[in-house]
Design a protein around this motif. Structure first.
Motif, PDB file in Angstrom:
ATOM      1  N   GLN A  41       0.736  -1.129   0.060  1.00  0.00           N
ATOM      2  CA  GLN A  41      -0.042   0.107   0.137  1.00  0.00           C
ATOM      3  C   GLN A  41       0.866   1.262  -0.088  1.00  0.00           C
ATOM      4  OE1 GLN A  41      -2.044  -0.644   3.530  1.00  0.00           O
ATOM      5  NE2 GLN A  41      -4.253  -1.256   2.293  1.00  0.00           N
ATOM      6  N   VAL A  42       2.010   1.153   0.720  1.00  0.00           N
ATOM      7  CA  VAL A  42       2.881   2.322   0.974  1.00  0.00           C
ATOM      8  C   VAL A  42       3.425   2.584  -0.600  1.00  0.00           C
ATOM      9  CG1 VAL A  42       5.047   3.119   1.923  1.00  0.00           C
ATOM     10  CG2 VAL A  42       3.185   2.019   3.149  1.00  0.00           C
ATOM     11  N   ILE A  43       3.926   1.705  -1.114  1.00  0.00           N
ATOM     12  CA  ILE A  43       4.623   1.656  -2.577  1.00  0.00           C
ATOM     13  C   ILE A  43       3.424   2.288  -3.383  1.00  0.00           C
ATOM     14  CG2 ILE A  43       5.553   0.494  -4.698  1.00  0.00           C
ATOM     15  CD1 ILE A  43       7.394   1.215  -2.511  1.00  0.00           C
ATOM     16  N   GLU A  44       2.451   1.860  -3.552  1.00  0.00           N
ATOM     17  CA  GLU A  44       1.181   2.113  -4.470  1.00  0.00           C
ATOM     18  C   GLU A  44       0.900   3.719  -4.035  1.00  0.00           C
ATOM     19  OE1 GLU A  44      -1.681  -0.581  -3.702  1.00  0.00           O
ATOM     20  OE2 GLU A  44      -0.978  -2.201  -4.977  1.00  0.00           O
ATOM     21  N   MET A  45       0.662   4.164  -2.908  1.00  0.00           N
ATOM     22  CA  MET A  45       0.342   5.365  -2.503  1.00  0.00           C
ATOM     23  C   MET A  45       1.422   6.380  -2.901  1.00  0.00           C
ATOM     24  SD  MET A  45      -1.883   5.367   0.945  1.00  0.00           S
ATOM     25  CE  MET A  45      -2.102   3.792   1.696  1.00  0.00           C
ATOM     26  N   VAL A  53       4.826  11.302   2.379  1.00  0.00           N
ATOM     27  CA  VAL A  53       5.081  10.541   3.459  1.00  0.00           C
ATOM     28  C   VAL A  53       3.803  11.055   4.782  1.00  0.00           C
ATOM     29  CG1 VAL A  53       6.438  10.004   5.533  1.00  0.00           C
ATOM     30  CG2 VAL A  53       7.402  10.210   3.065  1.00  0.00           C
ATOM     31  N   THR A  54       3.779  12.401   4.790  1.00  0.00           N
ATOM     32  CA  THR A  54       2.623  12.868   6.092  1.00  0.00           C
ATOM     33  C   THR A  54       1.343  12.198   5.445  1.00  0.00           C
ATOM     34  OG1 THR A  54       2.684  15.012   4.710  1.00  0.00           O
ATOM     35  CG2 THR A  54       4.030  14.797   6.487  1.00  0.00           C
ATOM     36  N   GLU A  55       1.012  12.328   4.251  1.00  0.00           N
ATOM     37  CA  GLU A  55      -0.333  11.978   4.029  1.00  0.00           C
ATOM     38  C   GLU A  55      -0.750  10.747   4.084  1.00  0.00           C
ATOM     39  OE1 GLU A  55      -1.480  15.003   0.114  1.00  0.00           O
ATOM     40  OE2 GLU A  55       0.359  13.653   0.001  1.00  0.00           O
ATOM     41  N   ILE A  59      -3.304   8.431   6.490  1.00  0.00           N
ATOM     42  CA  ILE A  59      -4.287   7.715   6.105  1.00  0.00           C
ATOM     43  C   ILE A  59      -4.068   6.206   6.559  1.00  0.00           C
ATOM     44  CG2 ILE A  59      -4.878   6.146   3.738  1.00  0.00           C
ATOM     45  CD1 ILE A  59      -4.176   8.678   2.278  1.00  0.00           C
ATOM     46  N   LEU A  60      -2.809   5.793   6.701  1.00  0.00           N
ATOM     47  CA  LEU A  60      -2.663   4.499   7.546  1.00  0.00           C
ATOM     48  C   LEU A  60      -2.730   4.491   9.003  1.00  0.00           C
ATOM     49  CD1 LEU A  60      -0.113   2.878   4.880  1.00  0.00           C
ATOM     50  CD2 LEU A  60      -2.667   2.571   5.177  1.00  0.00           C
ATOM     51  N   ILE A  67       6.261   5.172   7.734  1.00  0.00           N
ATOM     52  CA  ILE A  67       6.114   5.070   6.377  1.00  0.00           C
ATOM     53  C   ILE A  67       7.779   4.996   5.687  1.00  0.00           C
ATOM     54  CG2 ILE A  67       5.297   6.479   4.424  1.00  0.00           C
ATOM     55  CD1 ILE A  67       3.237   4.964   6.327  1.00  0.00           C
ATOM     56  N   LYS A  68       8.647   5.821   6.149  1.00  0.00           N
ATOM     57  CA  LYS A  68       9.872   5.870   5.764  1.00  0.00           C
ATOM     58  C   LYS A  68      10.449   4.475   5.807  1.00  0.00           C
ATOM     59  CE  LYS A  68      10.425  10.790   6.367  1.00  0.00           C
ATOM     60  NZ  LYS A  68      11.320  11.799   7.353  1.00  0.00           N
ATOM     61  N   ARG A  69      10.436   3.759   6.751  1.00  0.00           N
ATOM     62  CA  ARG A  69      10.989   2.415   6.850  1.00  0.00           C
ATOM     63  C   ARG A  69      10.475   1.502   6.154  1.00  0.00           C
ATOM     64  NH1 ARG A  69      10.888   3.777  12.361  1.00  0.00           N
ATOM     65  NH2 ARG A  69       8.995   2.884  12.903  1.00  0.00           N
ATOM     66  N   ASP A  70       8.893   1.492   5.962  1.00  0.00           N
ATOM     67  CA  ASP A  70       8.268   0.810   4.831  1.00  0.00           C
ATOM     68  C   ASP A  70       8.561   0.771   3.749  1.00  0.00           C
ATOM     69  OD1 ASP A  70       6.811  -0.424   7.178  1.00  0.00           O
ATOM     70  OD2 ASP A  70       4.912   0.788   6.630  1.00  0.00           O
TER      71      ASP A  70
END
Length: 84
Positions: A41-45, A53-55, A59-60, A67-70
């Motif tokens: 999901q992170v990659i798709e978004m 990243v903040t958005e 959302i998640l 998010i940065k680690r993901d």
């Protein structure tokens, strides 16, 4: 400039190569989603929807460092899967 179609016969077109790459990316993302749905999901978004990243964090419902680690983990997985 018009070129005869015979010139291209038997030669792969650039669009064919791009289509193959997109299919490979889709397969790799599907495999990633089976392992960790949030990483996919992170990659798709991030890369397909263009969200920041903040958005994505909002959302998640996770932190920005998460998010940065993901993103790093997902990119490493995709690079390995795609042989890059």
């Amino acid at each position: 400039e018009h070129l005869p179609l015979d010139l291209f016969e038997g030669r792969p077109l650039a669009v064919d190569q791009q289509a193959e790459q997109l299919i490979d990316i889709d397969r790799a993302l599907a495999k990633l989603a089976q392992l960790d749905e949030r990483l996919a999901q992170v990659i798709e978004m991030r890369f397909f929807a263009g969200l920041e990243v903040t958005e994505i964090a909002d959302i998640l419902g996770v932190s920005e460092p998460t998010i940065k680690r993901d993103t790093r983990a997902a990119k490493a997985f995709l690079q390995k899967e795609l042989g890059a």
